[in-house]
Design a protein around this motif. Sequence first.
Motif, PDB file in Angstrom:
ATOM      1  N   ASN A  78       0.827  -1.199   0.000  1.00  0.00           N
ATOM      2  CA  ASN A  78       0.000   0.000   0.000  1.00  0.00           C
ATOM      3  C   ASN A  78       0.866   1.256   0.000  1.00  0.00           C
ATOM      4  O   ASN A  78       1.987   1.262   0.519  1.00  0.00           O
ATOM      5  N   TYR A  79       0.307   2.294  -0.556  1.00  0.00           N
ATOM      6  CA  TYR A  79       0.968   3.610  -0.578  1.00  0.00           C
ATOM      7  C   TYR A  79       1.409   4.023   0.826  1.00  0.00           C
ATOM      8  O   TYR A  79       2.482   4.616   1.005  1.00  0.00           O
ATOM      9  N   ASP A  80       0.586   3.726   1.831  1.00  0.00           N
ATOM     10  CA  ASP A  80       0.888   4.148   3.203  1.00  0.00           C
ATOM     11  C   ASP A  80       2.102   3.446   3.781  1.00  0.00           C
ATOM     12  O   ASP A  80       2.654   3.893   4.785  1.00  0.00           O
ATOM     13  N   HIS A  81       2.520   2.346   3.187  1.00  0.00           N
ATOM     14  CA  HIS A  81       3.666   1.598   3.686  1.00  0.00           C
ATOM     15  C   HIS A  81       4.901   1.740   2.794  1.00  0.00           C
ATOM     16  O   HIS A  81       5.825   0.937   2.884  1.00  0.00           O
ATOM     17  N   LEU A  82       4.893   2.758   1.950  1.00  0.00           N
ATOM     18  CA  LEU A  82       6.016   2.983   1.037  1.00  0.00           C
ATOM     19  C   LEU A  82       6.496   4.433   1.117  1.00  0.00           C
ATOM     20  O   LEU A  82       5.684   5.344   1.346  1.00  0.00           O
ATOM     21  N   PRO A  83       7.793   4.667   0.901  1.00  0.00           N
ATOM     22  CA  PRO A  83       8.258   6.056   0.760  1.00  0.00           C
ATOM     23  C   PRO A  83       7.612   6.689  -0.478  1.00  0.00           C
ATOM     24  O   PRO A  83       7.450   6.021  -1.511  1.00  0.00           O
ATOM     25  N   LYS A  84       7.240   7.939  -0.395  1.00  0.00           N
ATOM     26  CA  LYS A  84       6.584   8.613  -1.520  1.00  0.00           C
ATOM     27  C   LYS A  84       7.436   8.580  -2.777  1.00  0.00           C
ATOM     28  O   LYS A  84       6.927   8.385  -3.890  1.00  0.00           O
ATOM     29  N   ASP A  85       8.743   8.787  -2.613  1.00  0.00           N
ATOM     30  CA  ASP A  85       9.624   8.803  -3.776  1.00  0.00           C
ATOM     31  C   ASP A  85       9.619   7.448  -4.492  1.00  0.00           C
ATOM     32  O   ASP A  85       9.639   7.387  -5.732  1.00  0.00           O
ATOM     33  N   THR A  86       9.583   6.370  -3.703  1.00  0.00           N
ATOM     34  CA  THR A  86       9.547   5.035  -4.295  1.00  0.00           C
ATOM     35  C   THR A  86       8.215   4.789  -4.992  1.00  0.00           C
ATOM     36  O   THR A  86       8.162   4.299  -6.121  1.00  0.00           O
ATOM     37  N   TYR A  87       7.132   5.165  -4.326  1.00  0.00           N
ATOM     38  CA  TYR A  87       5.798   4.932  -4.873  1.00  0.00           C
ATOM     39  C   TYR A  87       5.611   5.650  -6.206  1.00  0.00           C
ATOM     40  O   TYR A  87       5.250   5.038  -7.219  1.00  0.00           O
ATOM     41  N   PHE A  88       5.874   6.945  -6.222  1.00  0.00           N
ATOM     42  CA  PHE A  88       5.656   7.718  -7.442  1.00  0.00           C
ATOM     43  C   PHE A  88       6.761   7.486  -8.469  1.00  0.00           C
ATOM     44  O   PHE A  88       6.523   7.528  -9.677  1.00  0.00           O
ATOM     45  N   GLY A  89       7.983   7.205  -7.990  1.00  0.00           N
ATOM     46  CA  GLY A  89       9.077   6.942  -8.912  1.00  0.00           C
ATOM     47  C   GLY A  89       8.897   5.661  -9.692  1.00  0.00           C
ATOM     48  O   GLY A  89       9.345   5.553 -10.842  1.00  0.00           O
ATOM     49  N   MET A  90       8.234   4.673  -9.083  1.00  0.00           N
ATOM     50  CA  MET A  90       8.020   3.378  -9.734  1.00  0.00           C
ATOM     51  C   MET A  90       6.567   3.212 -10.186  1.00  0.00           C
ATOM     52  O   MET A  90       6.139   2.101 -10.503  1.00  0.00           O
ATOM     53  N   LYS A 107       9.520 -11.584 -15.368  1.00  0.00           N
ATOM     54  CA  LYS A 107      10.395 -11.875 -14.233  1.00  0.00           C
ATOM     55  C   LYS A 107      11.317 -10.705 -13.889  1.00  0.00           C
ATOM     56  O   LYS A 107      11.585 -10.431 -12.725  1.00  0.00           O
ATOM     57  N   ASP A 108      11.809 -10.018 -14.906  1.00  0.00           N
ATOM     58  CA  ASP A 108      12.717  -8.894 -14.648  1.00  0.00           C
ATOM     59  C   ASP A 108      11.992  -7.762 -13.938  1.00  0.00           C
ATOM     60  O   ASP A 108      12.519  -7.178 -12.982  1.00  0.00           O
ATOM     61  N   LEU A 109      10.795  -7.434 -14.399  1.00  0.00           N
ATOM     62  CA  LEU A 109      10.010  -6.380 -13.755  1.00  0.00           C
ATOM     63  C   LEU A 109       9.638  -6.786 -12.335  1.00  0.00           C
ATOM     64  O   LEU A 109       9.707  -5.972 -11.399  1.00  0.00           O
ATOM     65  N   LYS A 110       9.275  -8.016 -12.179  1.00  0.00           N
ATOM     66  CA  LYS A 110       8.913  -8.521 -10.855  1.00  0.00           C
ATOM     67  C   LYS A 110      10.094  -8.399  -9.891  1.00  0.00           C
ATOM     68  O   LYS A 110       9.933  -7.921  -8.758  1.00  0.00           O
ATOM     69  N   MET A 111      11.272  -8.801 -10.332  1.00  0.00           N
ATOM     70  CA  MET A 111      12.456  -8.721  -9.481  1.00  0.00           C
ATOM     71  C   MET A 111      12.809  -7.270  -9.161  1.00  0.00           C
ATOM     72  O   MET A 111      13.193  -6.937  -8.034  1.00  0.00           O
ATOM     73  N   LYS A 112      12.648  -6.411 -10.141  1.00  0.00           N
ATOM     74  CA  LYS A 112      12.934  -4.984  -9.946  1.00  0.00           C
ATOM     75  C   LYS A 112      12.041  -4.391  -8.863  1.00  0.00           C
ATOM     76  O   LYS A 112      12.506  -3.670  -7.966  1.00  0.00           O
ATOM     77  N   LEU A 113      10.756  -4.702  -8.928  1.00  0.00           N
ATOM     78  CA  LEU A 113       9.816  -4.137  -7.961  1.00  0.00           C
ATOM     79  C   LEU A 113       9.935  -4.810  -6.594  1.00  0.00           C
ATOM     80  O   LEU A 113       9.649  -4.181  -5.568  1.00  0.00           O
ATOM     81  N   LEU A 114      10.357  -6.064  -6.563  1.00  0.00           N
ATOM     82  CA  LEU A 114      10.619  -6.706  -5.279  1.00  0.00           C
ATOM     83  C   LEU A 114      11.811  -6.051  -4.586  1.00  0.00           C
ATOM     84  O   LEU A 114      11.798  -5.823  -3.376  1.00  0.00           O
ATOM     85  N   ARG A 115      12.856  -5.727  -5.372  1.00  0.00           N
ATOM     86  CA  ARG A 115      14.038  -5.062  -4.798  1.00  0.00           C
ATOM     87  C   ARG A 115      13.700  -3.670  -4.284  1.00  0.00           C
ATOM     88  O   ARG A 115      14.239  -3.219  -3.277  1.00  0.00           O
ATOM     89  N   LYS A 116      12.796  -2.994  -4.978  1.00  0.00           N
ATOM     90  CA  LYS A 116      12.410  -1.637  -4.577  1.00  0.00           C
ATOM     91  C   LYS A 116      11.415  -1.626  -3.410  1.00  0.00           C
ATOM     92  O   LYS A 116      11.160  -0.587  -2.821  1.00  0.00           O
ATOM     93  N   GLY A 117      10.844  -2.786  -3.111  1.00  0.00           N
ATOM     94  CA  GLY A 117       9.893  -2.859  -2.010  1.00  0.00           C
ATOM     95  C   GLY A 117       8.458  -2.620  -2.410  1.00  0.00           C
ATOM     96  O   GLY A 117       7.567  -2.644  -1.553  1.00  0.00           O
ATOM     97  N   ILE A 118       8.200  -2.394  -3.689  1.00  0.00           N
ATOM     98  CA  ILE A 118       6.819  -2.242  -4.168  1.00  0.00           C
ATOM     99  C   ILE A 118       6.075  -3.567  -4.014  1.00  0.00           C
ATOM    100  O   ILE A 118       4.949  -3.623  -3.514  1.00  0.00           O
TER     101      ILE A 118
END
Length: 530
Positions: free
Chosen positions: A289-301, A418-429
């Motif tokens: 959820n947006y509430d559990h993410l840094p704003k920069d990460t949420y909007f950046g990704m 798989k690449d997108l999935k791994m990218k977003l897992l690393r970013k915490g999305i």
Amino acid sequence: MPVTNHYHQLHTPLRATPSSSSSSSSSSTSKILLFLTLLPVSLATIAFILQWRGGITDPLTLLSPPGSHHSFPGMDPSPLSPLSHSHADCVNLGRTSSPSFPYYHNWNLNFASSLTPKICVTTSTSAGLEQILPWMFYHKVIGVTNFFLFVEGKAATPEVSNVLVSIPGVKVIYRTKELEEQQAKSRIWNETWLAGFFYKPCNYELFVKQSLNMEMAIVMARDAGMDWILHLDTDELIHPAGAREYSLRQLLVDVPGHVDMVIFPNYESSVERDDIKEPFSEVSMFKKNYDHLPKDTYFGMYKDSVRGNPNYFLTYGNGKSAARIQDHLRPNGAHRWHNYMKTPNEIKLDEAAVLHYTYAKFSDLTSRRDRCGCKPTKEDVKRCFMLEFDRSAFIIASTATQDEMLKWYNDRVVWGDKDLKMKLLRKGILTRIYSPMVIVQSLRESGVFSSIIASAPTLSKENFLLSIDSSNSSRAAASVSLPSRKVGKTKESQATTRKVLDTESATFHEVAVPPQSPPGIDDHTLDQSS
């Protein structure tokens, strides 16, 4: 020579002494090595025998019903329990990362009457046992004691409801004509804060029914001595992260007394296949959820996260809430609670969440289509659905072929890259959450669901009808849900009455909180410009 012989005789014993000492030392060393070898073997043997025989009686097992000697993996005593400090404490130090499921005492998960706080869940459902039982018993494992189920459709059939009513702590409320008439006289049906959702089909109608059922459930919860109440759909599971054990009860115990309501931000299921059959057992990846993410990460990704869909989440993003049972409590739509006499004091949890398994099965596309009688046009679907993805899904399910629907589902719902999935897992999305999967799989493998179904009584048609009358006659007098096909066809006089309601009432009570999408990229642009 004599001297030489005498010298030899004197020193012969001296040469023999080191040999004797060496032999003695070697013997001692052998004994020590033998002892050191036998000691761990002996200890291991003793440990094995104790484990095989059940070991020393754990104080917690004294609280369990007879015959309940099995438990889930990682189900150690709560560190907060006064009975938990036993010989197992040292073992616990080595596996503190394991989840603890403290309320599984036996297969039907009955709880001691002293368990506090007492938590209940209410829902409005038309699902079958394959969905309701895993949902219900998962919440029993994390500490929910009572369930108020407002059933219709498949859930109200004898095959399903007979099983549900046989489960301790479960109250089933059927939709009958008497219930519908009583609901139409309820307080919130005659107020204005919910009026904007009246006389519209499908999701709007469901939203009204959920709210009216929640009003009734509050009274039932108070009568049952409950401390907290939650409204959840049967495709939602509470994830009590952040508590000192995997326990909703422990999470709510730690809530300060002045707090009236607790908001659980929702995470959305992110399926990785198009052939999911049992989401609770097969889905482990969720979008935060947006509430559990840094704003920069949420909007950046944001663009990577959306993948061409109308919003960050497929469906709602404003979570669900739990309310403390108290005077003047009322629902505020399906997602929130409110109070007639004050503005409730709310807190939003930093780690805990409600896991929403939305569109987790390919068949969810057609099930929504089959429940709504709207035309598959962009204009007409606005009458039926509040969220844009639901509108698009309904149109696809109503107009496309099976192959076209499957392609659309894979493009918009399934995470196959798989690449997108791994990218977003690393970013915490995206994140992995396994505890619900472990609990539900363990329940299924231990035979809980099959045992419940097998032990349920079989009723004749006459007895089933009597059971409906009996169940509904004991309902609270607060309210009952409206007839599903009559919400948009109520007499004009009732609509006129509602239009002339006192305007002060409208301004005093805020409008019900609907399902809302998470912030969009446009919202971020507006924030930056301001």
